[in-house]
Design an enzyme around this catalytic site. Structure first.
Site, short mmCIF file in Angstrom:
data_model
loop_
_atom_site.label_atom_id
_atom_site.label_comp_id
_atom_site.label_asym_id
_atom_site.label_seq_id
_atom_site.Cartn_x
_atom_site.Cartn_y
_atom_site.Cartn_z
N LYS A 91 -24.32 57.91 -27.48
CA LYS A 91 -23.12 57.45 -28.18
C LYS A 91 -23.49 57.05 -29.61
CE LYS A 91 -20.60 55.49 -24.21
NZ LYS A 91 -19.48 56.46 -24.18
N ARG A 138 -18.92 58.82 -13.20
CA ARG A 138 -18.48 59.63 -12.05
C ARG A 138 -19.64 59.98 -11.14
NH1 ARG A 138 -16.09 64.18 -15.97
NH2 ARG A 138 -15.76 62.29 -17.20
N1 BES Z 1 -17.86 54.32 -20.22
C1 BES Z 1 -17.43 55.50 -20.89
C2 BES Z 1 -15.92 55.51 -21.13
C3 BES Z 1 -15.46 54.53 -22.16
C4 BES Z 1 -15.54 54.85 -23.50
C5 BES Z 1 -14.91 53.33 -21.80
C6 BES Z 1 -15.11 53.95 -24.45
C7 BES Z 1 -14.47 52.43 -22.73
C8 BES Z 1 -14.56 52.74 -24.06
C9 BES Z 1 -17.78 56.72 -20.06
O1 BES Z 1 -18.99 56.65 -19.39
C10 BES Z 1 -17.87 57.89 -20.98
O2 BES Z 1 -18.74 57.86 -21.82
N2 BES Z 1 -16.99 58.86 -20.81
C11 BES Z 1 -16.98 60.03 -21.61
C12 BES Z 1 -16.76 61.20 -20.70
C13 BES Z 1 -17.00 62.54 -21.36
C14 BES Z 1 -18.45 62.67 -21.77
C15 BES Z 1 -16.62 63.66 -20.41
C16 BES Z 1 -15.85 59.91 -22.64
O3 BES Z 1 -14.78 59.40 -22.31
O4 BES Z 1 -16.08 60.27 -23.78
MN MN Z 2 -20.60 57.28 -20.60
#
Ligand code: BES
Ligand code: MN
Ligand code: ZN
Length: 489
Positions: A267, A339
């Site tokens: 990230k 997931r």
């Molecule tokens: N924990 C994150 C989702 C999230 C992002 C929650 C920002 C709260 C604030 C999750 O693990 C994630 O990174 N999801 C990705 C999924 C994608 C890579 C398919 C997302 O939402 O970008």
């Molecule tokens: Mn994530």
């Protein structure tokens, strides 16, 4: 925080809150100077009585300056949530004014409350929710601004509603604490310690599996996510058997990513990513509340707790993982880690704990906020009746949910050429990231009635709000508690 039904008739307090049920009518007996002040405010059209309208005055009371706070809760056309947020606004005003003791003339809104015990209970939670501040790391924390709230009321069964609300609210605040602690303290092992403390105090069964024990269970997918971290994973299981053994068991599975760096799909912004265990905190809070209230139901809470980090050993995109269920997963995005841990946690709940139905709750997708906005959690389900129960519970808990279609037509985007399924689909131009994530999880529920709650939009506040300060909201504790309570009947 001390919250009671008022027993005396002294007005030695710092604030008086007067709620109104959709009009400006005064229907309780007040000390003369207060009644006159209210009449003047209404006559001069300072206060409209509309839901959410607030008017404040300073008067001379027994303790010196007294804040008189008029707040509109709306009539039956306003939702419970709107009334709840309005009441929080009044309490927040008192908090900001450093009113140590506040008296609430609840019965002034009796027209709204008499036939709405759910709203009465929710309003009872508000003093705790509003007064909360996270001060664990402050060298000189300010004294709590709000210490005591007294409700003046003749409503039937008020004390019983207050007693239940106290437990739900306290568990919600505990859940906020779990999330607000940064991950250098709130490690997977520490979450296990916190679960064990709760189990001991409130008589739940608790098992905390360490890494070798998780290996023995065959949770390869969960382990893959945690593999890059120095802090080792833990599988945290809390069990509360409040009903007989022939009754069904409800599984509550919470996402417990103690920190989500994105792994090698790193990230760029991650300052609040210790909040990625809001689902874990919600299931722990809910099962604690159910046990403390002795709700007659069998519940198991499962959390696969780990950190999603990078290191020479971390999982990398292109890896193929074998889940506990036996299904193989092509891992193409290390940031779609929730997931993966949920898949194994759900398999564990179904196969080892023999749960008959599953609710999973997770900060799963950034796309969820885009879909429904920042005040609602999208939900998906394979069972209309079960989902309906949660929608009903959501009206009681005043935490909004909105059901999305678990659209089977999107499922092919998760087809993998080399494994049984892939965890994300780079370049997917169908969209629906929240739905796709839910469809992935659905692959692991083995046909059990299931609800998926994506709490990503509602887990964390970037700034203070009326009902909660900046940081973790404690979303889901009340929603899950009320959902399970409805299933118990
Ligand atoms: N924990 C994150 C989702 C999230 C992002 C929650 C920002 C709260 C604030 C999750 O693990 C994630 O990174 N999801 C990705 C999924 C994608 C890579 C398919 C997302 O939402 O970008
Ligand atoms: Mn994530
Ligand atoms: Zn995550």
């Amino acid at each position: 925080m001390l919250v009671t039904k008022k027993q005396d008739d002294c007005l030695c307090c710092d604030a008086v809150i007067l709620p109104f049920a959709g009009s400006t009518a005064l229907s309780v007996e007040l000390p003369k100077n207060l009644a006159e002040a209210v009449k003047a405010a209404v006559d001069q059209e300072k206060f409209s009585g509309e839901c959410g309208s607030l008017y404040t005055m300073n008067l001379l009371g027994e303790n010196g300056i007294l804040s008189l706070v008029l707040i509109g809760l709306g009539d039956e056309n306003a939702s419970n949530r709107e009334a709840y947020l309005a009441f929080c606004k009044a309490l927040k005003y008192c908090k900001d004014q450093h009113c140590g003791k506040t008296v609430v003339y609840l019965d002034n809104a009796a027209a709204r409350l008499e036939n709405n015990p759910a709203l009465v209970a929710k309003l009872c939670e508000c003093p705790w929710l509003v007064s909360y501040d996270f001060t664990a790391y402050k060298s000189n924390p300010a004294a709590p601004a709000m210490e005591q709230v007294e409700f003046v009321t003749q409503l039937p069964d008020f004390q019983a509603q207050l007693d239940e609300a106290a437990v739900v609210a306290q568990c919600t605040l505990h859940s906020r604490d779990l999330v607000n602690h940064p991950s250098r303290f709130m490690t997977p092992a520490q979450l296990g310690v916190e679960a064990q403390k709760l189990a001991q105090e409130y008589g739940l069964d608790c098992k905390v599996f360490d890494k070798p024990q998780i290996e023995a269970l065959g949770m390869d997918t969960f382990l893959a996510v945690g593999r890059g971290a120095v802090d080792e994973p833990r599988l945290v299981v809390l069990r509360y058997m409040g009903a007989s053994a022939d009754q069904e068991t409800i599984g509550l599975v919470g996402k417990g990513i103690m920190f989500d760096s994105g792994g090698y799909s790193l990230k760029s912004k991650m300052a609040t990513m210790h909040d990625d265990m809001g689902g874990a905190a919600a299931v722990i809070g809910a099962i604690t509340a159910l046990a403390r209230r002795k709700v007659p139901v069998n519940v198991v809470a499962v959390v696969a707790a780990c950190k999603n980090m990078i290191s020479g050993d971390a999982y990398v995109p292109g890896d193929i993982l074998r889940s506990m269920s036996g299904k193989t997963i092509e891992m193409l995005n290390a940031d779609a880690e929730g997931r993966l841990t949920l898949a194994d946690a759900i398999t564990y709940a179904i196969r080892e704990e023999k749960v008959d139905r599953v609710i999973d709750i997770a900060t799963l997708t950034g796309a969820a906020k885009g879909a429904v906005g920042g005040r609602t959690a999208p939900i998906l389900s394979n069972d209309d009746a079960f989902c309906g129960v949660m929608e009903q519970a959501s009206k009681v808990s005043c935490e909004k949910v909105w059901r999305l279609n678990a659209d089977k037509e999107l499922r092919p985007v998760l087809n993998s050429a080399v494994a049984d399924i892939k965890n994300s689909s780079p370049g997917n131009n169908y969209g629906g990231g929240t739905i796709v994530a839910g469809l992935f999880i659905q692959e692991f529920v083995e046909g059990k009635p299931w609800i998926h709650v994506d709490m990503a939009p509602v887990n964390w506040l970037g700034e203070d709000s009326s009902y909660c300060c900046k940081g973790a909201t404690g979303y889901g504790v009340s929603l899950l508690y009320q959902t399970v309570k409805l299933l118990a009947k």
